[in-house]
Design a protein around this motif. Structure first.
Motif, mmCIF file in Angstrom:
data_model
loop_
_atom_site.group_PDB
_atom_site.id
_atom_site.type_symbol
_atom_site.label_atom_id
_atom_site.label_comp_id
_atom_site.label_asym_id
_atom_site.label_seq_id
_atom_site.Cartn_x
_atom_site.Cartn_y
_atom_site.Cartn_z
ATOM 1 N N UNK A 13 38.407 36.914 16.437
ATOM 2 C CA UNK A 13 37.932 38.282 16.662
ATOM 3 C C UNK A 13 37.582 38.552 18.124
ATOM 4 N N UNK A 14 37.386 37.494 18.932
ATOM 5 C CA UNK A 14 36.975 37.684 20.331
ATOM 6 C C UNK A 14 38.075 37.386 21.345
ATOM 7 N N UNK A 15 38.847 36.343 21.109
ATOM 8 C CA UNK A 15 39.773 35.827 22.122
ATOM 9 C C UNK A 15 41.205 36.262 21.868
ATOM 10 N N UNK A 16 41.781 36.950 22.853
ATOM 11 C CA UNK A 16 43.139 37.460 22.709
ATOM 12 C C UNK A 16 43.886 37.476 24.020
ATOM 13 N N UNK A 17 45.175 37.796 23.929
ATOM 14 C CA UNK A 17 46.045 37.858 25.091
ATOM 15 C C UNK A 17 46.992 39.041 24.943
ATOM 16 N N UNK A 18 47.281 39.714 26.058
ATOM 17 C CA UNK A 18 48.238 40.818 26.080
ATOM 18 C C UNK A 18 49.276 40.530 27.159
ATOM 19 N N UNK A 19 50.547 40.706 26.815
ATOM 20 C CA UNK A 19 51.646 40.401 27.746
ATOM 21 C C UNK A 19 52.482 41.651 27.973
ATOM 22 N N UNK A 20 52.639 41.998 29.248
ATOM 23 C CA UNK A 20 53.441 43.147 29.617
ATOM 24 C C UNK A 20 54.620 42.752 30.483
#
Length: 321
Positions: A13-20
């Motif tokens: 619920x806290x740790x994420x990643x976004x790739x563009x």
């Protein structure tokens, strides 16, 4: 992000990643969050191999296993991180001129599977083991099909493949299963127009229905919910009547079945988590029975699977006591 967002993934619920996509300096924009997305920190450009001119990421085409992340680009390259996106390497898939990447999948052993389509729509599947530098083709024999979905069922050895030969004919849409990391594939269902399959756990899976016309999108989705071994029994349409006694079994079991088929068959035993425990090929005779020693199995629930070279013919659940 200042560029197109290709995908977002959260470990919890806290740790994420976004790739563009890459920015004007050819650096992929990658951001991480540790507070559920309230704030984001960009991964330094120096930690990411530079992109080629006009190279972009493939939307929603990524795979995650533990700390490892992989994503693909439209130039047939694969970016890889071993530390949840803090640092990256890149390697070429070495596409043939007629191919383009379609999807990437990882299993519980960190084997990578890549699907491609060529300019005629025919798909191929490739596998790369964790420490190998090359890809090995594992496409089903005599393949003349187009892929609509490939996934691994988490915490299992199962790979599920959706494909078709004629877009207008429902009966050419099939689902196949591999119990042995892509070495062999067996048909388990046909006619459901399933595509873009994915499992969120080894008990819950989803698939969209491929529409008959892209001008009229389908509103149908498929869901599977239940124990992984029950899934086999539920999906197999060519169900062969199999008897196993005694059940529960402690050591020796008598296995019998009835069929018009007379050929070699595989007898596989899979545990409740979807791991292939034993596999053997025997000559098939109609109304046959065999005796099998199951004393070496640990206590638990299992599936006995009988298949020929193309299809899973039947599944029998049993308990080892």
């Amino acid at each position: 992000l200042q560029t197109w967002v290709n995908w977002v993934y959260f470990y919890d619920k806290d740790n994420g990643i976004a790739v563009g996509d890459p920015d004007s300096n050819l650096n992929f924009e990658i951001y991480k969050t540790s507070d559920g997305g309230t704030t984001w920190t960009q991964v330094p450009a120096g930690s990411i191999p530079i992109a080629y001119d006009q190279e972009v990421g493939s939307p929603a085409d990524f795979a995650v296993s533990g700390d490892n992340i992989w994503f693909t680009t439209d130039f047939g390259r694969v970016y890889h991180s071993k530390d949840k996106g803090l640092s990256w390497e890149v390697f070429d898939f070495n596409l043939q001129l007629s191919e383009f990447l379609w999807g990437i999948v990882v299993d519980q052993n960190n084997n990578l599977y890549m699907t491609t389509n060529d300019i005629t729509g025919i798909f191929r599947i490739y596998k790369r083991t964790p420490f190998a530098s090359n890809w090995v083709e594992i496409t089903p024999l005599n393949n003349m099909e187009r892929v609509t979905g490939l996934c691994n069922i988490p915490s299992s050895d199962f790979l599920i493949l959706n494909s078709y030969t004629n877009f207008d004919d429902d009966n050419t849409f099939s689902t196949r299963l591999s119990l042995d990391q892509g070495k062999t594939w067996k048909e388990i269902s046909r006619g459901d127009r399933a595509g873009f399959v994915n499992f969120s756990s080894n008990k819950v899976g989803y698939s969209s229905q491929v529409p008959k016309s892209y001008s009229e999108p389908s509103k149908v989705a498929f869901r599977y919910k239940g124990p992984i071994i029950s899934m086999l029994k539920d999906l197999v349409q060519n169900n062969l009547t199999i008897e196993l006694s005694p059940n529960p079994v402690s050591d020796m079991a008598t296995i019998s079945w009835k069929s018009e088929l007379n050929s070699a068959v595989n007898i596989d035993i899979v545990n409740a988590e979807g791991k292939l425990i034993t596999s053997e090929k025997i000559a098939f005779n109609n109304n046959q029975s065999i005796t099998k020693n199951l004393a070496g199995l640990t206590k638990g629930q299992y599936s006995l699977i009988i298949s020929d070279k193309n299809k899973i013919l039947g599944v029998k659940e049993f308990i080892k006591k």
